[in-house]
Enzyme design. Structure first.
Site, PDB file in Angstrom:
ATOM      1  N   SER A   1       4.886   6.741   2.386  1.00  0.00           N
ATOM      2  CA  SER A   1       5.467   5.427   2.701  1.00  0.00           C
ATOM      3  C   SER A   1       4.836   4.356   1.827  1.00  0.00           C
ATOM      4  CB  SER A   1       5.166   5.036   4.153  1.00  0.00           C
ATOM      5  OG  SER A   1       5.561   6.032   5.060  1.00  0.00           O
TER       6      SER A   1
ATOM      7  N   ASN B   1       0.848  -1.185   0.000  1.00  0.00           N
ATOM      8  CA  ASN B   1       0.000   0.000   0.000  1.00  0.00           C
ATOM      9  C   ASN B   1       0.889   1.243   0.000  1.00  0.00           C
ATOM     10  OD1 ASN B   1      -2.445   1.577   0.410  1.00  0.00           O
ATOM     11  ND2 ASN B   1      -1.834   1.799   2.555  1.00  0.00           N
TER      12      ASN B   1
ATOM     13  N   HIS C   1       0.909   5.114   1.362  1.00  0.00           N
ATOM     14  CA  HIS C   1       0.204   5.926   2.362  1.00  0.00           C
ATOM     15  C   HIS C   1       0.853   7.309   2.443  1.00  0.00           C
ATOM     16  CE1 HIS C   1      -2.170   6.791   5.952  1.00  0.00           C
ATOM     17  NE2 HIS C   1      -1.076   7.334   6.446  1.00  0.00           N
TER      18      HIS C   1
ATOM     19  N   ASP D   1      -2.530   0.500   8.189  1.00  0.00           N
ATOM     20  CA  ASP D   1      -1.369   1.389   7.999  1.00  0.00           C
ATOM     21  C   ASP D   1      -0.208   1.073   8.943  1.00  0.00           C
ATOM     22  OD1 ASP D   1      -2.822   2.750   6.069  1.00  0.00           O
ATOM     23  OD2 ASP D   1      -3.564   4.242   7.485  1.00  0.00           O
TER      24      ASP D   1
HETATM   25  C1  GRF Z   1      -2.745   8.793  -2.379  1.00  0.00           C
HETATM   26  O1  GRF Z   1      -2.470   9.943  -1.647  1.00  0.00           O
HETATM   27  C2  GRF Z   1      -2.432   7.567  -1.570  1.00  0.00           C
HETATM   28  O2  GRF Z   1      -1.356   7.747  -0.698  1.00  0.00           O
HETATM   29  C3  GRF Z   1      -3.693   7.375  -0.782  1.00  0.00           C
HETATM   30  O3  GRF Z   1      -4.718   7.716  -1.699  1.00  0.00           O
HETATM   31  C4  GRF Z   1      -4.227   8.657  -2.654  1.00  0.00           C
HETATM   32  C5  GRF Z   1      -4.532   8.119  -4.023  1.00  0.00           C
HETATM   33  O4  GRF Z   1      -4.240   8.992  -5.069  1.00  0.00           O
HETATM   34  N1  GRF Z   1      -3.750   6.042  -0.243  1.00  0.00           N
HETATM   35  P1  GRF Z   1      -4.361   8.517  -6.589  1.00  0.00           P
HETATM   36  O5  GRF Z   1      -5.727   7.899  -6.774  1.00  0.00           O
HETATM   37  O6  GRF Z   1      -3.256   7.509  -6.844  1.00  0.00           O
HETATM   38  O7  GRF Z   1      -4.186   9.745  -7.413  1.00  0.00           O
END
Ligand code: GRF
Length: 220
Positions: free
Chosen positions: A140, A111, A113, A149
């Site tokens: 991260s 994932n 984050h 997370d």
């Molecule tokens: C990102 O900020 C990611 O860290 C979080 O959701 C957002 C997704 O953005 N989990 P995108 O859809 O890849 O533009």
């Protein structure tokens, strides 16, 4: 001898800019993986159009059609497993998954984050970072474990927090760093440099330590 392909499935819920970063890296031949499919839990996700543009099979498993979370996870699992992925990437996938689902992909699901974990788990990270007066923020990539997370870290990237910064501008710079660390983390795994063993991340034959994470961040 030809190397076996390293198969990826990417899960999204929205814009899909991280998905785009993966597609771009594959097209630039800097990421040696085969992106087999993109799956969204929302029919309107813009990332689906990005997948179509890149001619990648795209599917919707609409969460609204599954009142029980277990049923949604089961349907999602079936769709993912149809592609036999080596790695499942949560790229802005906004559902909390059941423990059964997470255990099914333990060591095979990562994932991205928007914070320097373990700080700022959960939502609204940029505003919370500003409220706390932090000077450094970032993003991260981690393996997904049943605790939200909290899985072991693969790669982090930092951004400075400027004076008078808005959550919006901070978010944009964190996004830019996500677009670097996510393809880079996938590359580390696909090339076998990073592995997940006994609930830990290994870099080569040693458990990943903070100094190693810092060194990898400097190579970005
Ligand atoms: C990102 O900020 C990611 O860290 C979080 O959701 C957002 C997704 O953005 N989990 P995108 O859809 O890849 O533009």
């Amino acid at each position: 001898m030809q190397h076996a392909e390293f198969n990826l499935v990417v899960l999204i819920s929205g814009n899909g800019s991280n998905l785009q970063a993966i597609i771009d890296a594959i097209q630039a031949q800097t990421l040696p993986v085969s992106l087999r499919a993109v799956i969204s839990d929302r029919p309107g996700a813009f990332g689906l159009a990005r997948a179509a543009e890149a001619r990648i099979p795209a599917h919707v498993v609409d969460y609204r059609q599954f009142p029980q979370r277990e049923d949604f996870d089961k349907a999602l699992m079936q769709q993912i497993d149809a592609y036999s992925p080596d790695l499942v990437v949560l790229a802005g996938f906004m559902r909390i998954l059941t423990t059964d689902f997470v255990e099914h992909y333990l060591g095979k699901m990562i994932n991205v984050h928007p914070s320097l974990l373990p700080k700022y788990q959960g939502l609204n990270t940029h505003q919370r970072v500003l409220d706390a007066g932090e000077q450094i923020h970032g993003a991260s990539v981690h393996y997904v474990t049943p605790e939200l997370d909290s899985g072991p870290l693969i790669l982090q990237g930092e951004v400075p927090v400027f004076p008078d910064e808005s959550a919006k501008s901070l978010q944009q710079r964190v996004h830019a760093i996500e677009h670097k660390i996510l393809p880079a983390a996938i590359r580390l795994i696909a090339t076998g440099q990073v592995t997940f063993r006994k609930h830990r991340v290994y870099y080569g034959d040693k458990p990943m330590e903070k100094f190693q994470l810092d060194a990898l961040a400097k190579q970005l």
